[in-house]
Design an enzyme around this catalytic site. Structure first.
Site, short mmCIF file in Angstrom:
data_model
loop_
_atom_site.label_atom_id
_atom_site.label_comp_id
_atom_site.label_asym_id
_atom_site.label_seq_id
_atom_site.Cartn_x
_atom_site.Cartn_y
_atom_site.Cartn_z
N HIS A 246 49.21 47.82 51.56
CA HIS A 246 48.02 47.16 51.40
C HIS A 246 46.87 47.19 52.55
CE1 HIS A 246 50.36 44.36 48.33
NE2 HIS A 246 50.57 45.72 48.00
N GLU A 340 42.52 43.38 39.07
CA GLU A 340 41.21 42.76 38.68
C GLU A 340 40.09 43.83 39.05
OE1 GLU A 340 40.91 39.19 41.17
OE2 GLU A 340 42.51 38.16 40.12
N TYR A 350 37.92 35.08 45.82
CA TYR A 350 38.33 35.72 44.57
C TYR A 350 39.91 35.18 44.39
CZ TYR A 350 34.05 37.72 44.08
OH TYR A 350 32.72 37.92 43.92
#
Ligand code: HEC
Length: 470
Positions: A246, A340, A350
Protein backbone atom coordinates in the site's frame (compact mmCIF):
# COMPACT_ATOMS: atom_id res chain seq x y z
CA UNK A 1 -4.03 -21.72 -25.10
CA UNK A 2 -3.44 -19.24 -22.34
CA UNK A 3 -3.67 -21.39 -19.26
CA UNK A 4 -2.01 -24.74 -18.98
CA UNK A 5 -4.36 -27.63 -19.59
CA UNK A 6 -3.62 -28.98 -16.14
CA UNK A 7 -6.34 -26.67 -14.82
CA UNK A 8 -9.01 -28.45 -16.76
CA UNK A 9 -8.23 -32.10 -16.12
CA UNK A 10 -8.69 -33.99 -12.83
CA UNK A 11 -5.68 -33.82 -10.59
CA UNK A 12 -4.88 -37.53 -10.61
CA UNK A 13 -3.31 -39.05 -7.57
CA UNK A 14 -3.36 -35.92 -5.43
CA UNK A 15 -7.05 -35.44 -6.05
CA UNK A 16 -7.76 -39.06 -5.26
CA UNK A 17 -5.89 -38.74 -1.98
CA UNK A 18 -7.80 -35.60 -1.15
CA UNK A 19 -11.18 -37.08 -1.89
CA UNK A 20 -10.25 -39.80 0.47
CA UNK A 21 -9.19 -37.30 3.14
CA UNK A 22 -12.18 -35.03 2.89
CA UNK A 23 -15.74 -35.68 3.84
CA UNK A 24 -17.39 -38.36 1.67
CA UNK A 25 -20.34 -36.14 0.86
CA UNK A 26 -20.01 -32.86 -1.04
CA UNK A 27 -18.34 -32.24 -4.35
CA UNK A 28 -14.93 -33.80 -5.09
CA UNK A 29 -11.81 -31.83 -4.21
CA UNK A 30 -10.82 -30.96 -7.75
CA UNK A 31 -14.03 -28.95 -8.01
CA UNK A 32 -13.90 -27.48 -4.54
CA UNK A 33 -10.39 -26.05 -4.80
CA UNK A 34 -10.95 -23.74 -7.79
CA UNK A 35 -14.22 -22.54 -6.26
CA UNK A 36 -12.77 -21.75 -2.86
CA UNK A 37 -9.74 -20.28 -4.57
CA UNK A 38 -11.75 -17.91 -6.74
CA UNK A 39 -13.86 -16.79 -3.81
CA UNK A 40 -11.00 -15.98 -1.45
CA UNK A 41 -7.67 -15.90 -3.25
CA UNK A 42 -8.01 -14.87 -6.89
CA UNK A 43 -8.32 -11.15 -6.20
CA UNK A 44 -4.64 -11.07 -5.20
CA UNK A 45 -3.15 -14.20 -6.80
CA UNK A 46 -4.86 -14.00 -10.19
CA UNK A 47 -7.53 -16.18 -11.76
CA UNK A 48 -7.04 -19.96 -11.69
CA UNK A 49 -3.99 -19.85 -9.44
CA UNK A 50 -1.89 -18.14 -12.03
CA UNK A 51 0.39 -16.55 -9.45
CA UNK A 52 1.57 -19.98 -8.37
CA UNK A 53 2.43 -21.44 -11.74
CA UNK A 54 6.12 -22.34 -11.89
CA UNK A 55 6.51 -20.80 -8.44
CA UNK A 56 9.67 -20.41 -6.43
CA UNK A 57 8.19 -20.67 -2.96
CA UNK A 58 9.20 -17.97 -0.52
CA UNK A 59 8.03 -19.66 2.66
CA UNK A 60 8.67 -23.30 1.92
CA UNK A 61 7.25 -25.72 -0.62
CA UNK A 62 5.91 -28.55 1.54
CA UNK A 63 2.19 -28.98 2.04
CA UNK A 64 2.69 -28.14 5.70
CA UNK A 65 4.47 -24.88 4.84
CA UNK A 66 1.74 -23.82 2.46
CA UNK A 67 -1.05 -24.77 4.82
CA UNK A 68 0.63 -22.79 7.57
CA UNK A 69 0.83 -19.66 5.37
CA UNK A 70 -2.83 -19.98 4.38
CA UNK A 71 -3.82 -20.45 8.03
CA UNK A 72 -1.62 -17.79 9.63
CA UNK A 73 -0.99 -15.41 6.72
CA UNK A 74 1.98 -13.12 6.41
CA UNK A 75 0.69 -9.68 7.38
CA UNK A 76 3.88 -7.75 6.59
CA UNK A 77 3.59 -8.69 2.94
CA UNK A 78 -0.18 -8.45 2.85
CA UNK A 79 -1.14 -12.14 2.91
CA UNK A 80 -4.21 -12.52 5.18
CA UNK A 81 -4.60 -15.49 7.55
CA UNK A 82 -7.59 -17.75 6.90
CA UNK A 83 -7.66 -19.84 10.10
CA UNK A 84 -11.00 -18.32 11.12
CA UNK A 85 -12.54 -18.34 7.66
CA UNK A 86 -11.70 -21.66 6.04
CA UNK A 87 -12.02 -25.20 7.36
CA UNK A 88 -8.96 -27.43 7.69
CA UNK A 89 -10.32 -29.43 4.72
CA UNK A 90 -10.52 -26.33 2.56
CA UNK A 91 -6.99 -25.34 3.50
CA UNK A 92 -5.67 -28.82 2.66
CA UNK A 93 -7.49 -28.79 -0.64
CA UNK A 94 -6.15 -25.35 -1.49
CA UNK A 95 -2.56 -26.26 -0.69
CA UNK A 96 -2.78 -29.30 -2.97
CA UNK A 97 -4.27 -27.14 -5.70
CA UNK A 98 -1.47 -24.58 -5.36
CA UNK A 99 1.21 -27.29 -5.44
CA UNK A 100 -0.31 -28.61 -8.65
CA UNK A 101 -0.13 -25.13 -10.11
CA UNK A 102 3.45 -24.69 -8.97
CA UNK A 103 4.49 -27.89 -10.70
CA UNK A 104 3.08 -26.79 -14.01
CA UNK A 105 5.11 -24.88 -16.57
CA UNK A 106 4.63 -21.18 -16.88
CA UNK A 107 2.20 -21.33 -19.74
CA UNK A 108 1.34 -17.69 -19.58
CA UNK A 109 2.60 -15.74 -22.52
CA UNK A 110 -0.63 -14.52 -23.99
CA UNK A 111 -0.30 -12.76 -27.28
CA UNK A 112 -2.87 -10.03 -27.52
CA UNK A 113 -4.95 -10.22 -30.69
CA UNK A 114 -4.38 -7.77 -33.53
CA UNK A 115 -7.89 -6.43 -33.13
CA UNK A 116 -10.51 -6.31 -30.39
CA UNK A 117 -14.19 -5.42 -30.54
CA UNK A 118 -15.90 -3.12 -28.06
CA UNK A 119 -19.65 -2.50 -27.97
CA UNK A 120 -19.36 0.30 -30.49
CA UNK A 121 -15.88 0.19 -31.99
CA UNK A 122 -13.24 -2.06 -33.49
CA UNK A 123 -9.81 -1.37 -32.11
CA UNK A 124 -6.42 -2.33 -33.52
CA UNK A 125 -3.93 -3.54 -30.91
CA UNK A 126 -0.26 -2.86 -31.68
CA UNK A 127 2.28 -4.45 -29.34
CA UNK A 128 5.11 -1.95 -28.88
CA UNK A 129 7.10 -3.70 -26.15
CA UNK A 130 7.04 -7.15 -24.63
CA UNK A 131 9.06 -9.06 -22.05
CA UNK A 132 9.09 -6.45 -19.31
CA UNK A 133 8.88 -7.75 -15.77
CA UNK A 134 6.37 -5.50 -13.95
CA UNK A 135 5.73 -2.34 -15.96
CA UNK A 136 4.29 0.13 -13.44
CA UNK A 137 4.24 3.69 -14.74
CA UNK A 138 4.42 5.39 -18.14
CA UNK A 139 4.57 8.95 -19.40
CA UNK A 140 5.44 10.66 -22.67
CA UNK A 141 8.26 13.19 -22.73
CA UNK A 142 7.35 14.25 -26.26
CA UNK A 143 5.23 13.01 -29.14
CA UNK A 144 7.37 9.98 -29.82
CA UNK A 145 9.27 9.22 -26.61
CA UNK A 146 7.70 7.17 -23.84
CA UNK A 147 9.27 6.51 -20.44
CA UNK A 148 8.32 3.21 -18.78
CA UNK A 149 9.18 2.14 -15.23
CA UNK A 150 9.45 -1.42 -13.97
CA UNK A 151 8.74 -2.03 -10.31
CA UNK A 152 11.92 -4.09 -10.03
CA UNK A 153 13.86 -0.81 -10.28
CA UNK A 154 14.42 -0.07 -13.94
CA UNK A 155 13.39 2.74 -16.25
CA UNK A 156 13.26 2.59 -20.03
CA UNK A 157 13.01 5.10 -22.81
CA UNK A 158 11.05 3.91 -25.83
CA UNK A 159 11.73 5.92 -28.95
CA UNK A 160 11.72 5.00 -32.62
CA UNK A 161 10.60 1.51 -31.64
CA UNK A 162 13.71 0.85 -29.52
CA UNK A 163 14.04 0.46 -25.77
CA UNK A 164 16.99 2.19 -24.10
CA UNK A 165 17.78 1.58 -20.43
CA UNK A 166 18.35 4.76 -18.43
CA UNK A 167 20.82 4.69 -15.52
CA UNK A 168 21.40 6.76 -12.47
CA UNK A 169 18.38 5.73 -10.39
CA UNK A 170 18.49 6.08 -6.59
CA UNK A 171 20.17 3.13 -4.87
CA UNK A 172 17.90 3.06 -1.82
CA UNK A 173 14.86 1.45 -3.48
CA UNK A 174 12.89 -1.05 -1.43
CA UNK A 175 12.08 -3.65 -4.09
CA UNK A 176 9.97 -5.98 -1.99
CA UNK A 177 6.27 -6.95 -1.79
CA UNK A 178 4.42 -4.17 -3.58
CA UNK A 179 7.40 -1.82 -3.31
CA UNK A 180 10.01 -0.68 -5.80
CA UNK A 181 10.08 1.90 -8.57
CA UNK A 182 6.58 3.09 -9.31
CA UNK A 183 5.28 6.12 -11.19
CA UNK A 184 6.99 8.43 -13.67
CA UNK A 185 5.87 11.85 -14.89
CA UNK A 186 7.39 14.30 -17.36
CA UNK A 187 6.61 17.97 -16.79
CA UNK A 188 7.47 20.92 -18.95
CA UNK A 189 7.62 24.09 -16.87
CA UNK A 190 6.28 26.55 -19.41
CA UNK A 191 7.33 29.56 -17.32
CA UNK A 192 11.04 28.62 -17.25
CA UNK A 193 11.20 26.25 -20.20
CA UNK A 194 12.80 23.61 -17.93
CA UNK A 195 11.75 19.99 -18.27
CA UNK A 196 11.62 17.61 -15.33
CA UNK A 197 11.18 13.92 -14.66
CA UNK A 198 9.38 13.00 -11.44
CA UNK A 199 9.59 9.50 -10.00
CA UNK A 200 7.89 7.81 -7.08
CA UNK A 201 9.38 4.78 -5.32
CA UNK A 202 9.44 2.98 -2.01
CA UNK A 203 12.54 4.20 -0.23
CA UNK A 204 14.56 2.34 2.37
CA UNK A 205 14.78 4.04 5.72
CA UNK A 206 18.34 5.39 5.98
CA UNK A 207 20.30 2.95 8.16
CA UNK A 208 17.42 0.47 8.49
CA UNK A 209 16.27 -1.07 5.18
CA UNK A 210 13.63 -3.18 6.98
CA UNK A 211 11.52 -0.01 6.92
CA UNK A 212 10.34 1.88 3.87
CA UNK A 213 8.20 4.84 2.78
CA UNK A 214 6.77 6.29 -0.44
CA UNK A 215 9.16 8.92 -1.84
CA UNK A 216 8.89 11.56 -4.58
CA UNK A 217 11.99 12.80 -6.41
CA UNK A 218 12.73 14.80 -9.53
CA UNK A 219 15.63 15.42 -11.90
CA UNK A 220 16.11 17.71 -14.87
CA UNK A 221 15.32 16.15 -18.25
CA UNK A 222 17.33 17.24 -21.23
CA UNK A 223 17.32 14.02 -23.20
CA UNK A 224 21.07 14.28 -23.74
CA UNK A 225 22.38 11.01 -22.39
CA UNK A 226 21.22 7.73 -21.00
CA UNK A 227 21.72 8.61 -17.38
CA UNK A 228 19.90 10.71 -14.81
CA UNK A 229 21.75 12.83 -12.34
CA UNK A 230 20.98 15.50 -9.78
CA UNK A 231 17.99 13.87 -8.18
CA UNK A 232 16.27 16.17 -5.75
CA UNK A 233 14.17 14.54 -3.02
CA UNK A 234 10.91 16.45 -2.75
CA UNK A 235 8.99 14.38 -0.21
CA UNK A 236 9.05 11.20 1.87
CA UNK A 237 5.68 10.03 3.20
CA UNK A 238 6.87 9.40 6.74
CA UNK A 239 6.79 7.57 9.01
CA UNK A 240 8.74 4.68 7.50
CA UNK A 241 6.90 1.41 8.10
CA UNK A 242 7.84 -2.25 8.22
CA UNK A 243 5.12 -3.47 5.84
CA UNK A 244 5.84 -3.84 2.11
CA UNK A 245 2.48 -2.79 0.76
CA UNK A 246 0.00 0.00 0.00
CA UNK A 247 2.49 2.60 -1.19
CA UNK A 248 -0.12 4.19 -3.49
CA UNK A 249 2.12 6.35 -5.51
CA UNK A 250 0.68 8.10 -8.54
CA UNK A 251 1.85 11.59 -9.40
CA UNK A 252 0.12 14.25 -11.55
CA UNK A 253 0.00 17.99 -12.18
CA UNK A 254 -3.51 19.36 -11.58
CA UNK A 255 -5.33 21.99 -13.61
CA UNK A 256 -4.17 24.45 -10.92
CA UNK A 257 -0.52 23.80 -11.81
CA UNK A 258 0.13 22.03 -8.49
CA UNK A 259 1.85 18.69 -8.01
CA UNK A 260 -0.30 15.90 -6.53
CA UNK A 261 0.92 12.61 -5.03
CA UNK A 262 -1.16 9.68 -3.74
CA UNK A 263 0.11 7.75 -0.71
CA UNK A 264 -1.37 4.44 0.45
CA UNK A 265 -1.88 3.68 4.15
CA UNK A 266 0.90 1.07 4.21
CA UNK A 267 -1.47 -1.65 5.35
CA UNK A 268 -2.03 0.17 8.67
CA UNK A 269 -5.62 1.18 8.39
CA UNK A 270 -6.10 1.94 12.09
CA UNK A 271 -2.97 4.08 12.29
CA UNK A 272 -2.71 6.45 9.33
CA UNK A 273 -5.78 7.28 7.22
CA UNK A 274 -7.76 9.07 9.94
CA UNK A 275 -5.03 11.27 11.38
CA UNK A 276 -3.60 14.42 9.84
CA UNK A 277 -0.31 13.98 11.72
CA UNK A 278 1.15 11.30 9.40
CA UNK A 279 1.56 11.13 5.63
CA UNK A 280 0.33 7.66 4.54
CA UNK A 281 -3.30 7.28 3.42
CA UNK A 282 -3.47 10.77 1.92
CA UNK A 283 -3.37 12.73 -1.31
CA UNK A 284 -0.63 15.39 -0.99
CA UNK A 285 -0.29 18.71 -2.83
CA UNK A 286 2.88 20.66 -3.54
CA UNK A 287 4.22 23.36 -5.77
CA UNK A 288 6.13 21.66 -8.59
CA UNK A 289 9.43 22.34 -6.73
CA UNK A 290 8.15 20.45 -3.67
CA UNK A 291 7.38 23.50 -1.53
CA UNK A 292 4.00 23.84 0.18
CA UNK A 293 1.29 25.92 -1.52
CA UNK A 294 -0.08 28.75 0.62
CA UNK A 295 -3.66 27.62 0.07
CA UNK A 296 -3.30 24.01 1.26
CA UNK A 297 -6.16 23.10 3.60
CA UNK A 298 -4.42 22.16 6.86
CA UNK A 299 -1.72 24.80 7.23
CA UNK A 300 -3.31 26.13 10.41
CA UNK A 301 -4.19 22.78 11.92
CA UNK A 302 -1.85 21.89 14.85
CA UNK A 303 0.31 18.79 14.11
CA UNK A 304 -1.11 18.34 10.62
CA UNK A 305 1.28 17.57 7.75
CA UNK A 306 1.11 20.72 5.62
CA UNK A 307 1.17 18.88 2.28
CA UNK A 308 -2.09 17.00 2.94
CA UNK A 309 -4.80 17.79 0.39
CA UNK A 310 -7.33 15.01 1.15
CA UNK A 311 -7.35 12.12 3.62
CA UNK A 312 -9.04 8.85 4.62
CA UNK A 313 -7.61 7.01 1.58
CA UNK A 314 -6.63 3.33 1.45
CA UNK A 315 -4.36 2.57 -1.50
CA UNK A 316 -4.82 4.96 -4.42
CA UNK A 317 -2.99 3.65 -7.49
CA UNK A 318 -4.73 5.73 -10.14
CA UNK A 319 -4.83 9.52 -10.55
CA UNK A 320 -5.45 11.97 -13.37
CA UNK A 321 -6.03 15.68 -13.72
CA UNK A 322 -9.37 15.89 -15.55
CA UNK A 323 -8.49 17.36 -18.95
CA UNK A 324 -11.47 19.75 -18.92
CA UNK A 325 -12.07 20.69 -15.27
CA UNK A 326 -8.48 20.22 -14.07
CA UNK A 327 -9.84 18.41 -10.98
CA UNK A 328 -7.90 15.56 -9.44
CA UNK A 329 -9.60 12.22 -9.97
CA UNK A 330 -8.33 9.19 -8.07
CA UNK A 331 -9.27 5.61 -7.59
CA UNK A 332 -8.22 3.33 -4.78
CA UNK A 333 -8.13 -0.32 -3.86
CA UNK A 334 -10.75 -1.35 -1.34
CA UNK A 335 -10.31 -4.49 0.78
CA UNK A 336 -12.59 -7.34 -0.37
CA UNK A 337 -15.04 -5.19 -2.31
CA UNK A 338 -15.29 -1.43 -2.20
CA UNK A 339 -12.67 -0.12 -4.60
CA UNK A 340 -13.54 3.56 -5.08
CA UNK A 341 -13.51 6.26 -7.73
CA UNK A 342 -13.25 9.74 -6.17
CA UNK A 343 -12.66 13.34 -7.02
CA UNK A 344 -10.07 14.39 -4.42
CA UNK A 345 -11.29 17.73 -3.12
CA UNK A 346 -9.57 20.16 -0.82
CA UNK A 347 -9.51 19.06 2.82
CA UNK A 348 -12.07 16.28 2.37
CA UNK A 349 -12.00 12.98 4.23
CA UNK A 350 -12.79 9.93 2.09
CA UNK A 351 -13.62 7.79 5.09
CA UNK A 352 -11.33 4.76 5.14
CA UNK A 353 -11.74 2.75 7.36
CA UNK A 354 -14.67 4.43 9.15
CA UNK A 355 -16.90 3.84 6.14
CA UNK A 356 -16.36 1.35 3.32
CA UNK A 357 -18.30 -0.81 0.91
CA UNK A 358 -15.77 -3.60 1.45
CA UNK A 359 -14.98 -6.32 3.97
CA UNK A 360 -11.76 -7.77 5.32
CA UNK A 361 -10.07 -10.17 2.88
CA UNK A 362 -11.03 -13.05 5.14
CA UNK A 363 -14.71 -12.06 4.92
CA UNK A 364 -15.16 -10.50 8.35
CA UNK A 365 -16.87 -7.13 8.78
CA UNK A 366 -14.74 -3.98 9.00
CA UNK A 367 -17.71 -1.72 9.66
CA UNK A 368 -21.36 -1.81 8.65
CA UNK A 369 -21.25 1.92 7.89
CA UNK A 370 -21.10 2.95 4.26
CA UNK A 371 -21.90 6.61 4.91
CA UNK A 372 -21.32 9.09 7.72
CA UNK A 373 -21.69 12.82 8.17
CA UNK A 374 -18.51 14.63 7.16
CA UNK A 375 -17.14 11.72 5.11
CA UNK A 376 -17.19 11.73 1.32
CA UNK A 377 -19.07 9.25 -0.83
CA UNK A 378 -17.24 7.88 -3.86
CA UNK A 379 -18.46 8.63 -7.39
CA UNK A 380 -18.48 4.89 -7.86
CA UNK A 381 -17.51 1.78 -5.94
CA UNK A 382 -16.61 -1.56 -7.42
CA UNK A 383 -18.16 -4.71 -5.94
CA UNK A 384 -16.51 -7.15 -6.32
CA UNK A 385 -13.14 -5.41 -6.33
CA UNK A 386 -11.41 -5.18 -9.66
CA UNK A 387 -8.07 -4.17 -8.08
CA UNK A 388 -7.84 -0.85 -9.93
CA UNK A 389 -4.44 0.37 -11.07
CA UNK A 390 -3.61 3.15 -13.50
CA UNK A 391 -6.15 5.52 -15.07
CA UNK A 392 -6.49 7.76 -18.08
CA UNK A 393 -9.32 9.66 -19.70
CA UNK A 394 -10.01 9.33 -23.40
CA UNK A 395 -9.75 12.89 -24.67
CA UNK A 396 -9.44 14.15 -28.21
CA UNK A 397 -7.34 12.24 -30.68
CA UNK A 398 -8.66 9.55 -32.97
CA UNK A 399 -11.46 8.43 -30.64
CA UNK A 400 -15.13 8.76 -31.63
CA UNK A 401 -17.56 10.99 -29.77
CA UNK A 402 -19.03 8.08 -27.78
CA UNK A 403 -15.60 7.44 -26.23
CA UNK A 404 -14.71 11.01 -25.33
CA UNK A 405 -14.17 11.60 -21.59
CA UNK A 406 -14.61 7.89 -20.80
CA UNK A 407 -12.20 6.66 -18.16
CA UNK A 408 -9.89 3.74 -18.77
CA UNK A 409 -8.97 1.86 -15.59
CA UNK A 410 -6.67 -1.16 -15.27
CA UNK A 411 -7.87 -4.24 -13.39
CA UNK A 412 -5.19 -6.22 -11.60
CA UNK A 413 -7.54 -8.78 -10.09
CA UNK A 414 -9.51 -9.72 -13.21
CA UNK A 415 -6.86 -8.85 -15.78
CA UNK A 416 -8.62 -6.50 -18.15
CA UNK A 417 -8.95 -2.87 -19.11
CA UNK A 418 -12.17 -1.28 -17.91
CA UNK A 419 -13.88 1.47 -19.89
CA UNK A 420 -16.00 3.54 -17.52
CA UNK A 421 -18.51 6.03 -18.84
CA UNK A 422 -19.13 8.90 -16.44
CA UNK A 423 -21.94 11.39 -16.97
CA UNK A 424 -22.74 14.26 -14.62
CA UNK A 425 -20.55 12.74 -11.93
CA UNK A 426 -22.11 9.25 -12.14
CA UNK A 427 -20.91 6.04 -13.71
CA UNK A 428 -23.45 5.14 -16.39
CA UNK A 429 -21.81 2.11 -17.99
CA UNK A 430 -18.77 -0.15 -17.75
CA UNK A 431 -17.16 -2.38 -20.33
CA UNK A 432 -14.41 -5.02 -20.25
CA UNK A 433 -11.69 -4.68 -22.86
CA UNK A 434 -8.46 -6.67 -23.39
CA UNK A 435 -9.86 -9.41 -21.20
CA UNK A 436 -7.40 -12.04 -19.97
CA UNK A 437 -4.01 -10.88 -21.22
CA UNK A 438 -2.59 -10.12 -17.79
CA UNK A 439 -2.84 -7.61 -14.98
CA UNK A 440 -3.34 -4.13 -16.41
CA UNK A 441 -1.03 -1.73 -14.54
CA UNK A 442 -1.07 1.59 -16.29
CA UNK A 443 -2.56 3.61 -19.10
CA UNK A 444 -1.02 6.63 -20.83
CA UNK A 445 -2.28 9.20 -23.32
CA UNK A 446 0.04 11.20 -25.54
CA UNK A 447 -0.48 14.73 -26.82
CA UNK A 448 -2.29 13.33 -29.87
CA UNK A 449 -4.82 11.60 -27.65
CA UNK A 450 -3.51 8.12 -28.50
CA UNK A 451 -3.89 5.47 -25.79
CA UNK A 452 -1.23 3.09 -24.48
CA UNK A 453 -1.68 0.26 -21.98
CA UNK A 454 0.96 -1.51 -19.83
CA UNK A 455 0.23 -5.14 -18.89
CA UNK A 456 2.07 -7.48 -16.53
CA UNK A 457 2.44 -11.18 -17.31
CA UNK A 458 3.71 -10.91 -20.85
CA UNK A 459 5.14 -7.52 -19.84
CA UNK A 460 3.74 -5.65 -22.80
CA UNK A 461 3.00 -2.08 -23.73
CA UNK A 462 0.12 -1.92 -26.23
CA UNK A 463 -1.03 0.90 -28.45
CA UNK A 464 -4.80 1.02 -29.04
CA UNK A 465 -5.99 2.47 -32.30
CA UNK A 466 -9.67 2.88 -33.21
CA UNK A 467 -10.58 1.50 -36.64
CA UNK A 468 -12.93 4.09 -38.06
CA UNK A 469 -14.89 3.55 -41.21
CA UNK A 470 -14.85 6.69 -43.27
C1 HEC B 1 -4.99 -9.36 -0.06
C2 HEC B 1 -4.26 -10.11 -1.02
C3 HEC B 1 -4.15 -11.60 -0.81
C4 HEC B 1 -5.17 -12.51 -0.71
C5 HEC B 1 -6.67 -12.26 -0.73
C6 HEC B 1 -4.53 -13.80 -0.60
N1 HEC B 1 -3.18 -13.66 -0.64
FE1 HEC B 1 -1.78 -15.15 -0.55
N2 HEC B 1 -0.29 -13.79 -0.54
C7 HEC B 1 -0.47 -12.44 -0.71
C8 HEC B 1 0.82 -11.80 -0.71
C9 HEC B 1 1.05 -10.31 -0.89
C10 HEC B 1 1.78 -12.81 -0.52
C11 HEC B 1 3.28 -12.66 -0.43
C12 HEC B 1 3.87 -12.26 -1.74
C13 HEC B 1 3.82 -13.36 -2.72
O1 HEC B 1 4.52 -14.32 -2.52
O2 HEC B 1 3.04 -13.29 -3.68
C14 HEC B 1 1.04 -14.06 -0.43
C15 HEC B 1 1.62 -15.29 -0.27
C16 HEC B 1 0.94 -16.48 -0.29
C17 HEC B 1 1.56 -17.78 -0.16
C18 HEC B 1 3.02 -18.04 0.04
C19 HEC B 1 3.73 -18.12 -1.26
C20 HEC B 1 5.18 -18.49 -1.14
O3 HEC B 1 5.91 -18.16 -2.10
O4 HEC B 1 5.61 -19.06 -0.17
C21 HEC B 1 0.56 -18.71 -0.27
C22 HEC B 1 0.70 -20.20 -0.19
C23 HEC B 1 -0.68 -17.99 -0.45
N3 HEC B 1 -0.42 -16.64 -0.46
C24 HEC B 1 -1.91 -18.58 -0.61
C25 HEC B 1 -3.11 -17.88 -0.62
C26 HEC B 1 -4.40 -18.52 -0.63
C27 HEC B 1 -4.65 -20.00 -0.72
C28 HEC B 1 -5.33 -17.51 -0.57
C29 HEC B 1 -6.84 -17.64 -0.49
C30 HEC B 1 -7.33 -18.46 0.58
C31 HEC B 1 -4.61 -16.26 -0.55
N4 HEC B 1 -3.27 -16.52 -0.58
C32 HEC B 1 -5.21 -15.01 -0.50
C33 HEC B 1 -1.64 -11.76 -0.85
C34 HEC B 1 -2.90 -12.33 -0.77
Amino acid sequence: MRYPTILLIPIGIVAAALTWQTNESGPPAEQVAPQVYSQWCSSCHGPKGRDFIDREWKFGSSEQDIQRIIRDGYPLLGMPGYAETLSADDINTLSAFLLEQAASERGFSPTPPDEIQSTDLRIRVNTLVSGLETPWGMDFVDDTTLLITEREGRIWKLSAGKLHALDGLPNDMHVKGQGGLMDVMHWNDSTSGNEWIYLTYSKNKPGDPDYSATALIRAPWNDQGDSFNNWEELFVAEPYEKTHRHYGSRVAIGGDGKLYLTCGERGMRDVHPQTLSTSPGKVHRFNPDGSIPKDNPFLNEPNARPSIWSWGHRNPQGMIAHPISGEIWTHEHGPKGGDELNVARKGRNYGWPKITFGRNYVGTIITRDTAMVGLQQPIHYWLPSIGPCGMEMVYGGPWPESWQTDLLVGSLSFEYLERVEVESGRVTSRERLLDGFGRVRDIARNAQGEIFVAIEGAGTVLHLEPILSE
